[in-house]
Design a protein around this motif. Structure first.
Motif, PDB file in Angstrom:
ATOM      1  N   LYS A 116      76.427  56.233-124.162  1.00 21.53           N
ATOM      2  CA  LYS A 116      75.848  57.588-124.157  1.00 21.53           C
ATOM      3  C   LYS A 116      76.768  58.606-124.810  1.00 21.53           C
ATOM      4  O   LYS A 116      76.311  59.597-125.354  1.00 21.53           O
ATOM      5  CB  LYS A 116      75.531  58.014-122.728  1.00 21.53           C
ATOM      6  CG  LYS A 116      74.375  57.265-122.140  1.00 21.53           C
ATOM      7  CD  LYS A 116      74.059  57.728-120.738  1.00 21.53           C
ATOM      8  CE  LYS A 116      72.918  56.889-120.202  1.00 21.53           C
ATOM      9  NZ  LYS A 116      72.476  57.318-118.890  1.00 21.53           N
ATOM     10  N   GLN A 137      76.404  59.673-129.067  1.00 18.47           N
ATOM     11  CA  GLN A 137      75.137  60.197-129.582  1.00 18.47           C
ATOM     12  C   GLN A 137      75.221  60.761-131.003  1.00 18.47           C
ATOM     13  O   GLN A 137      74.215  60.818-131.698  1.00 18.47           O
ATOM     14  CB  GLN A 137      74.587  61.277-128.643  1.00 18.47           C
ATOM     15  CG  GLN A 137      74.147  60.731-127.296  1.00 18.47           C
ATOM     16  CD  GLN A 137      72.948  59.833-127.447  1.00 18.47           C
ATOM     17  OE1 GLN A 137      71.907  60.231-127.935  1.00 18.47           O
ATOM     18  NE2 GLN A 137      73.102  58.589-127.043  1.00 18.47           N
ATOM     19  N   ARG A 138      76.399  61.126-131.438  1.00 18.78           N
ATOM     20  CA  ARG A 138      76.537  61.716-132.782  1.00 18.78           C
ATOM     21  C   ARG A 138      76.933  60.706-133.850  1.00 18.78           C
ATOM     22  O   ARG A 138      77.165  61.067-135.008  1.00 18.78           O
ATOM     23  CB  ARG A 138      77.530  62.869-132.733  1.00 18.78           C
ATOM     24  CG  ARG A 138      76.979  63.991-131.856  1.00 18.78           C
ATOM     25  CD  ARG A 138      77.607  65.290-132.130  1.00 18.78           C
ATOM     26  NE  ARG A 138      76.911  66.318-131.354  1.00 18.78           N
ATOM     27  CZ  ARG A 138      77.489  67.355-130.836  1.00 18.78           C
ATOM     28  NH1 ARG A 138      78.777  67.533-131.010  1.00 18.78           N
ATOM     29  NH2 ARG A 138      76.796  68.241-130.166  1.00 18.78           N
ATOM     30  N   THR A 198      71.858  60.045-136.937  1.00 14.16           N
ATOM     31  CA  THR A 198      72.597  59.932-135.686  1.00 14.16           C
ATOM     32  C   THR A 198      71.677  59.348-134.617  1.00 14.16           C
ATOM     33  O   THR A 198      70.444  59.435-134.712  1.00 14.16           O
ATOM     34  CB  THR A 198      73.114  61.288-135.195  1.00 14.16           C
ATOM     35  OG1 THR A 198      72.010  62.123-134.868  1.00 14.16           O
ATOM     36  CG2 THR A 198      74.034  61.952-136.223  1.00 14.16           C
ATOM     37  N   GLU A 258      71.365  60.491-131.610  1.00 16.57           N
ATOM     38  CA  GLU A 258      70.721  61.648-130.973  1.00 16.57           C
ATOM     39  C   GLU A 258      69.472  62.076-131.742  1.00 16.57           C
ATOM     40  O   GLU A 258      68.410  62.268-131.156  1.00 16.57           O
ATOM     41  CB  GLU A 258      71.719  62.799-130.899  1.00 16.57           C
ATOM     42  CG  GLU A 258      71.194  64.049-130.251  1.00 16.57           C
ATOM     43  CD  GLU A 258      72.270  65.110-130.198  1.00 16.57           C
ATOM     44  OE1 GLU A 258      72.425  65.690-129.114  1.00 16.57           O
ATOM     45  OE2 GLU A 258      72.955  65.350-131.221  1.00 16.57           O
ATOM     46  N   GLN A 281      66.478  59.369-131.662  1.00 14.36           N
ATOM     47  CA  GLN A 281      65.748  59.225-130.414  1.00 14.36           C
ATOM     48  C   GLN A 281      64.634  60.247-130.235  1.00 14.36           C
ATOM     49  O   GLN A 281      63.772  60.068-129.382  1.00 14.36           O
ATOM     50  CB  GLN A 281      66.710  59.229-129.235  1.00 14.36           C
ATOM     51  CG  GLN A 281      67.546  57.954-129.217  1.00 14.36           C
ATOM     52  CD  GLN A 281      68.517  57.885-128.063  1.00 14.36           C
ATOM     53  OE1 GLN A 281      69.169  58.858-127.700  1.00 14.36           O
ATOM     54  NE2 GLN A 281      68.623  56.711-127.476  1.00 14.36           N
ATOM     55  N   PHE A 328      70.762  51.370-127.014  1.00 14.11           N
ATOM     56  CA  PHE A 328      71.422  52.564-126.486  1.00 14.11           C
ATOM     57  C   PHE A 328      71.525  52.503-124.961  1.00 14.11           C
ATOM     58  O   PHE A 328      70.588  52.089-124.299  1.00 14.11           O
ATOM     59  CB  PHE A 328      70.638  53.828-126.856  1.00 14.11           C
ATOM     60  CG  PHE A 328      70.141  53.840-128.265  1.00 14.11           C
ATOM     61  CD1 PHE A 328      71.023  53.898-129.335  1.00 14.11           C
ATOM     62  CD2 PHE A 328      68.786  53.777-128.531  1.00 14.11           C
ATOM     63  CE1 PHE A 328      70.551  53.889-130.629  1.00 14.11           C
ATOM     64  CE2 PHE A 328      68.302  53.777-129.827  1.00 14.11           C
ATOM     65  CZ  PHE A 328      69.192  53.840-130.886  1.00 14.11           C
TER      66      PHE A 328
END
Length: 105
Positions: free
Chosen positions: A57, A60-61, A75, A77, A80, A104
């Motif tokens: 987690k 994310q980037r 990315t 993030e 998603q 993820f």
């Protein structure tokens, strides 16, 4: 993007594979452990000596998603919440969310 290592049972140049090959299956994902891109976790698990390790987690980037149509990296993030590539507008398969636990944390 010649430095991207893409492996798997590919059927075409847009990252469709023997496991997922609908018109919308145009995404490759990078394994956290080996940093290699595969069209799906099954392709990865058939070829590597480890299972596809999901991204934590906290990552994310990271640019761990590849659009198979235009080769743009996204990315985690952004991916998603995406329904299509922000560069070429290629639609992404919404059913990929069913397999998110493989990719993820």
């Amino acid at each position: 993007m010649s430095n991207i290592r893409l492996k798997g049972a590919l059927l075409d140049d847009e990252t469709r594979c023997v496991h997922y090959h609908s018109p919308l299956d145009v995404v490759a994902l990078q394994c956290y452990q080996c940093r290699t891109f595969y069209p799906c976790f099954a392709c990865h698990n058939e070829r590597e000596d480890h299972i596809f390790r999901p991204w934590p987690k906290t990552a994310q980037r990271e640019h761990a998603i590849l659009c198979g149509v235009c080769r743009t990296l996204h990315t985690i993030e952004a991916y998603q919440s995406m329904t299509h590539c922000t560069n070429c507008e290629a639609p992404f398969n919404p059913k990929c969310a069913l397999h998110a636990k493989h990719y993820f944390e």
